[in-house]
Scaffold this motif. Structure first.
Motif, mmCIF file in Angstrom:
data_model
loop_
_atom_site.group_PDB
_atom_site.id
_atom_site.type_symbol
_atom_site.label_atom_id
_atom_site.label_comp_id
_atom_site.label_asym_id
_atom_site.label_seq_id
_atom_site.Cartn_x
_atom_site.Cartn_y
_atom_site.Cartn_z
ATOM 1 N N VAL A 91 -36.379 -1.628 -36.019
ATOM 2 C CA VAL A 91 -35.425 -2.641 -36.457
ATOM 3 C C VAL A 91 -34.057 -2.495 -35.792
ATOM 4 C CG1 VAL A 91 -34.382 -1.387 -38.396
ATOM 5 C CG2 VAL A 91 -34.739 -3.853 -38.586
ATOM 6 N N LYS A 92 -33.805 -1.349 -35.167
ATOM 7 C CA LYS A 92 -32.459 -0.998 -34.734
ATOM 8 C C LYS A 92 -31.810 -2.037 -33.818
ATOM 9 C CE LYS A 92 -32.103 2.589 -32.059
ATOM 10 N NZ LYS A 92 -32.154 4.001 -31.605
ATOM 11 N N GLY A 93 -32.539 -2.490 -32.805
ATOM 12 C CA GLY A 93 -31.956 -3.416 -31.840
ATOM 13 C C GLY A 93 -31.514 -4.729 -32.461
ATOM 14 N N ALA A 94 -32.409 -5.366 -33.193
ATOM 15 C CA ALA A 94 -32.089 -6.655 -33.815
ATOM 16 C C ALA A 94 -31.036 -6.498 -34.904
ATOM 17 C CB ALA A 94 -33.368 -7.277 -34.391
ATOM 18 N N SER B 232 -38.772 -6.558 -42.174
ATOM 19 C CA SER B 232 -39.913 -7.376 -42.561
ATOM 20 C C SER B 232 -40.273 -8.368 -41.456
ATOM 21 C CB SER B 232 -39.594 -8.131 -43.853
ATOM 22 O OG SER B 232 -40.658 -8.991 -44.205
ATOM 23 N N GLU B 233 -39.253 -8.965 -40.854
ATOM 24 C CA GLU B 233 -39.492 -9.937 -39.779
ATOM 25 C C GLU B 233 -40.105 -9.268 -38.557
ATOM 26 O OE1 GLU B 233 -36.866 -12.928 -36.930
ATOM 27 O OE2 GLU B 233 -36.089 -12.329 -38.891
ATOM 28 N N GLU B 234 -39.593 -8.076 -38.202
ATOM 29 C CA GLU B 234 -40.121 -7.359 -37.040
ATOM 30 C C GLU B 234 -41.564 -6.938 -37.255
ATOM 31 O OE1 GLU B 234 -38.814 -6.588 -34.032
ATOM 32 O OE2 GLU B 234 -37.023 -7.773 -34.439
ATOM 33 N N LEU B 235 -41.885 -6.492 -38.464
ATOM 34 C CA LEU B 235 -43.250 -6.066 -38.761
ATOM 35 C C LEU B 235 -44.216 -7.253 -38.732
ATOM 36 C CD1 LEU B 235 -42.654 -3.479 -41.647
ATOM 37 C CD2 LEU B 235 -43.298 -2.994 -39.278
ATOM 38 N N ASN B 236 -43.724 -8.410 -39.145
ATOM 39 C CA ASN B 236 -44.585 -9.591 -39.187
ATOM 40 C C ASN B 236 -44.773 -10.238 -37.823
ATOM 41 O OD1 ASN B 236 -45.066 -9.471 -41.974
ATOM 42 N ND2 ASN B 236 -43.195 -10.599 -42.442
ATOM 43 N N THR B 237 -43.779 -10.088 -36.947
ATOM 44 C CA THR B 237 -43.849 -10.783 -35.656
ATOM 45 C C THR B 237 -44.269 -9.885 -34.502
ATOM 46 O OG1 THR B 237 -41.474 -10.394 -35.289
ATOM 47 C CG2 THR B 237 -42.111 -12.469 -36.347
ATOM 48 N N SER B 238 -44.132 -8.553 -34.677
ATOM 49 C CA SER B 238 -44.470 -7.630 -33.588
ATOM 50 C C SER B 238 -45.892 -7.105 -33.747
ATOM 51 C CB SER B 238 -43.490 -6.439 -33.572
ATOM 52 O OG SER B 238 -42.165 -6.896 -33.387
ATOM 53 N N ASP B 239 -46.558 -6.980 -32.634
ATOM 54 C CA ASP B 239 -47.900 -6.400 -32.629
ATOM 55 C C ASP B 239 -47.780 -4.910 -32.303
ATOM 56 O OD1 ASP B 239 -50.553 -5.780 -32.512
ATOM 57 O OD2 ASP B 239 -50.972 -6.915 -30.676
ATOM 58 N N ASN C 153 -34.653 -7.352 -44.413
ATOM 59 C CA ASN C 153 -35.128 -8.644 -43.898
ATOM 60 C C ASN C 153 -35.527 -8.550 -42.424
ATOM 61 O OD1 ASN C 153 -34.716 -9.902 -46.362
ATOM 62 N ND2 ASN C 153 -32.647 -10.593 -45.847
ATOM 63 N N VAL C 154 -34.691 -7.855 -41.642
ATOM 64 C CA VAL C 154 -35.004 -7.697 -40.221
ATOM 65 C C VAL C 154 -36.260 -6.850 -40.050
ATOM 66 C CG1 VAL C 154 -34.183 -6.753 -38.029
ATOM 67 C CG2 VAL C 154 -32.603 -7.980 -39.515
#
Length: 274
Positions: A71-74, A96-103, A93-94
């Protein structure tokens, strides 16, 4: 943490919470993770957890560090662009978003995470750059580190500035952004100065010096057990994988002076038995 008073222990854990919130506020987590590791050592010294409990703690710490790296960068981009809301909510929130959008199972994502979590790519870059494109330093950075640790800046205004940016770019051949600082690490610096076998000899010598210093601390702590609680302060920079010799040696010398003056003042002036 070692006090029999519950109030004192609450203050201790509140300090850890404050450190975490400060990390969120600045989007810089290095100090929190480092002090967290030191706090765990003292906590384990007091409570002596069994193997199962230690494994649970290590696994939790690994997941936390991995989450921070993901999450650090975003997260930094939003915080450093002036985000004024709740930083903890933003972090979650970031994440959760990273986990959902990153493979995270993809090779590219795993390689990027691996690069963030270790110094190997920096040391590899130094080995590639030196001596093919940049000659060995032949002890130049070591001499600078020793003089920087012994002389205050008003006596040596031109001494090396901590941060590692200049040497990093010089010996890796990698350009950094204007707001980015990276260090070569002790191993990378050893190779940049003395090559393969010389670097190994240098690291053995450095390890020997640390052992001598550590043994002196143990001897002193037999009569002054309070010194044990200063070990995190003394070794704060020493344990960092990415830190150059100038930072490590400068911190170790200056922190040792501060701790010595504290014990001297407490004993001579305040008449404390510590």
């Amino acid at each position: 943490m070692f006090s029999p008073s519950r109030k004192d222990r609450i203050i201790f854990y509140a300090a850890i919470g404050y450190l975490f919130m400060r990390s969120l506020d600045s989007a810089l987590f290095h100090d929190f993770l480092l002090w967290g590791a030191f706090f765990f050592m003292l906590w384990a010294l007091k409570y002596k957890p069994d193997f199962k409990k230690k494994m649970v703690i290590f696994l939790s710490a690994f997941l936390l560090i991995t989450g921070i790296q993901i999450v650090k960068g975003a997260f930094r981009q939003q915080v450093w662009n002036g985000y004024q809301g709740n930083k903890l909510s933003l972090f979650m929130n970031v994440l959760s978003e990273e986990l959902n959008t990153s493979d995270l199972s993809s090779d590219a994502e795993q390689q990027e995470l691996n690069v963030r979590l270790n110094q190997g790519w920096i040391i590899s870059a130094i080995i590639k750059e030196v001596p093919e494109d940049q000659p060995y330093a032949d002890g130049e950075t070591v001499k600078e580190a020793i003089s920087a640790s012994l002389l205050p800046r008003f006596l040596a205004p031109g001494k090396t500035i901590a941060g590692g940016r200049e040497n990093f770019q010089k010996y890796t051949g990698i350009e950094l952004g204007k707001n980015t600082s990276m260090g070569m690490s002790m191993i990378g610096e050893a190779y940049a100065n003395f090559g393969g076998y010389g670097g190994i000899a240098f690291m053995l010598g450095w390890g020997f010096l640390l052992v001598l210093y550590w043994n002196k601390l143990l001897d002193f702590s037999k009569n002054h057990p309070l010194l044990i609680f200063f070990i995190p302060l003394l070794f704060l920079q020493v344990v960092k994988a990415e830190t150059e010799l100038v930072v490590v040696l400068n911190h170790l010398v200056k922190a040792s002076i501060v701790v010595f003056l504290f014990f001297w003042f407490a004993k001579k002036t305040l008449k404390w038995e510590i």
